[in-house]
Motif scaffolding. Structure first.
Motif, PDB file in Angstrom:
ATOM      1  N   UNK A  51     -58.601  -3.641  12.797  1.00 51.87           N
ATOM      2  CA  UNK A  51     -57.607  -4.698  12.675  1.00 51.87           C
ATOM      3  C   UNK A  51     -56.323  -4.237  12.012  1.00 51.87           C
ATOM      4  N   UNK A  52     -56.144  -2.915  11.877  1.00 50.98           N
ATOM      5  CA  UNK A  52     -54.836  -2.419  11.469  1.00 50.98           C
ATOM      6  C   UNK A  52     -54.718  -1.893  10.065  1.00 50.98           C
ATOM      7  N   UNK A  53     -55.757  -1.158   9.623  1.00 48.73           N
ATOM      8  CA  UNK A  53     -55.748  -0.591   8.269  1.00 48.73           C
ATOM      9  C   UNK A  53     -56.149   0.877   8.335  1.00 48.73           C
ATOM     10  N   UNK A  85     -50.647  -0.330   6.930  1.00 49.05           N
ATOM     11  CA  UNK A  85     -50.978  -1.404   7.878  1.00 49.05           C
ATOM     12  C   UNK A  85     -50.197  -1.177   9.172  1.00 49.05           C
ATOM     13  N   UNK A  86     -50.765  -1.600  10.294  1.00 48.38           N
ATOM     14  CA  UNK A  86     -50.084  -1.443  11.590  1.00 48.38           C
ATOM     15  C   UNK A  86     -50.670  -2.465  12.549  1.00 48.38           C
ATOM     16  N   UNK A  87     -50.011  -2.646  13.706  1.00 48.02           N
ATOM     17  CA  UNK A  87     -50.475  -3.669  14.641  1.00 48.02           C
ATOM     18  C   UNK A  87     -51.635  -3.162  15.502  1.00 48.02           C
ATOM     19  N   UNK A  88     -52.257  -4.082  16.220  1.00 51.23           N
ATOM     20  CA  UNK A  88     -53.493  -3.786  16.945  1.00 51.23           C
ATOM     21  C   UNK A  88     -53.332  -2.687  18.002  1.00 51.23           C
TER      22      UNK A  88
END
Lengths: 213, 232
Positions: A51-53, A85-88
């Motif tokens: 989920x972006x971690x 953090x980043x997008x899917x």
């Protein structure tokens, strides 16, 4: 001879021992999540969550839970210093293009050719849910399976051919069970080690497939 | 002058029609735009196709939308949750269509739509039931499956801060599908906890540039609660 199966935590610790310093790793939901509790001290191992971690840390104390910071199993986690953090789509690019070194996944069945079945029993009333399993299975540099060797009814989860719907074709490189560590090679299953007191002949007979020495 | 800020959720959702395809951001509770979903339920458009990672928890948010009978089809990766009983019952009764998509194919198909890509080949899913009937191709000795973009009429996403140009920041792992869904929908509606003046967002920290966002609506700040949480 008598033998004792590994507990889930012993199995998690056994897997953790094989994760190298500097590895980028995704731990699947369920049993593989336990591996995070056993990462050897002195190694920098970076956990990714779909989920972006990147740089996921352990669970927070209950008063510090923040449900904007959860793992793939939707449980609250923390972020290590240096984490991001980043997008899917970026998250899945990390899996799909082989940026991740290791994915540790649970399984219903693993076949001698490395086929993996872990997302659906195919049962008529079973709600199918795949999540990131197919992406991880195919994309990581190495896909390891963590599972109990036998089902509750005593059937082997190592099989000649998967009978459950496939997650990925020929994608598993190594299997860690509560009885043994087994590599998947071009020639099929090959034993790395088994628990003390268990012979290869006994393991083969329990497994109902051929595991080479 | 550009001003994408709308004063109410009802105004933001007023033109959603029956049969629309609506993307809904979020992974578990993080980034789930529950306030916008509640607004959609009040608005009443039906026969919707929903694109989301999950299919709702308990009876709030997306599950409430399903329970209201407004959804014809769900495109998602992980409908089954500890508390997804609303979806489960509709699915078992044959009252809702499910297109199950591996999560990376879901995010990449959404990204492809947002980037003007007509389709892409991926190794993910090859040889599985989820690739049945799809075109395959051997590329450099490996087998790939052709996947199509997923476009939407609307994207409902939850961001952290926004300005009148539609620039957005996100909070922690609540970012998830927001940025790609914003790109893929004709009309993207972002709920934010804070509306700031133009120039107050650090340009280096803007995650979704305003060109991808059509409407910004402020909601009260509240802590994200657990959803679909199953104790290990």
């Amino acid at each position: 001879m008598s033998y004792v199966k590994l507990t889930r935590d012993q199995l998690a610790a056994r897997i953790a021992k094989d994760i190298h310093d500097g590895a980028y790793v995704n731990l699947g939901i369920g049993m593989p999540t336990l591996v995070a509790n056993h990462l050897p001290a002195g190694r920098e191992i970076i956990l990714q969550s779909e989920n972006g971690i990147l740089g996921m840390g352990p669970a927070p104390t209950s008063d510090a839970e923040d449900f904007d910071l959860i793992n793939a199993g939707k449980q609250p986690v923390t972020l290590l210093r240096g984490g991001s953090y980043f997008h899917s789509a970026d998250s899945f690019a990390m899996m799909r293009a082989g940026h991740l070194d290791i994915a540790v996944l649970g399984a219903f069945q693993v076949a001698a050719n490395g086929d993996l079945a872990n997302w659906h029993t195919g049962g008529k009333d079973d709600i199918p849910a795949v999540g990131g399993a197919m992406d991880l299975a195919v994309g990581a540099k190495q896909t390891w399976v963590m599972m109990e060797h036998l089902t509750r009814s005593g059937e082997s989860k190592l099989v000649e051919r998967c009978t459950y719907p496939l997650t990925g074709v020929g994608c598993v490189s190594r299997i860690y069970t509560d009885l043994a560590v087994i590599d998947v090679t071009a020639q099929g299953f090959k034993l790395v080690e088994c628990v003390a007191g268990l012979s290869l002949a006994e393991l083969n007979s329990l497994s109902n497939v051929s595991i080479a020495p | 002058m550009i001003d994408k800020i709308v004063s109410s959720i009802a105004d933001a959702l007023a033109d959603v029609c029956d049969g629309a395809t609506v993307m809904i951001g979020g992974f578990g509770g993080a980034g789930m735009p529950n306030e916008l979903i509640d607004g959609l339920i009040a608005q009443g458009a039906g026969e919707l196709t929903i694109v989301a990672n999950n299919a709702g928890n308990a009876e709030f948010g997306l599950a409430a939308l399903l329970k209201a009978g407004m959804v014809r089809k769900v495109i998602c990766s992980f409908p089954r949750q500890a508390d997804s009983y609303v979806f489960d019952a509709l699915y078992r009764a044959g009252k809702i269509e499910l297109e199950l998509v591996p999560q990376g194919n879901l995010s990449e198909r959404i990204r492809a739509a947002g980037a003007g890509i007509g389709g892409f080949f991926t190794k993910v899913g090859f040889g599985t039931d989820l690739a049945k009937g799809k075109e395959v191709r051997e590329i450099n000795g490996e087998m790939y499956v052709l996947e199509a973009p997923i476009h939407a009429d609307y994207a409902l996403i939850k961001a952290e801060q926004g300005d009148r140009w539609g620039n957005l920041t996100y909070r922690m792992a609540a970012r998830n599908f927001g940025p790609v869904m914003a790109m893929a929908a004709k009309t993207t509606i972002a709920s934010v906890h804070e509306i700031v003046l133009l120039g107050q967002l650090d340009p280096e920290a803007v995650v979704t540039p305003g060109i991808f966002v059509q409407r910004v609506v402020k909601i009260a700040r509240s802590a994200t609660v657990a959803s679909g949480y199953k104790a290990a």
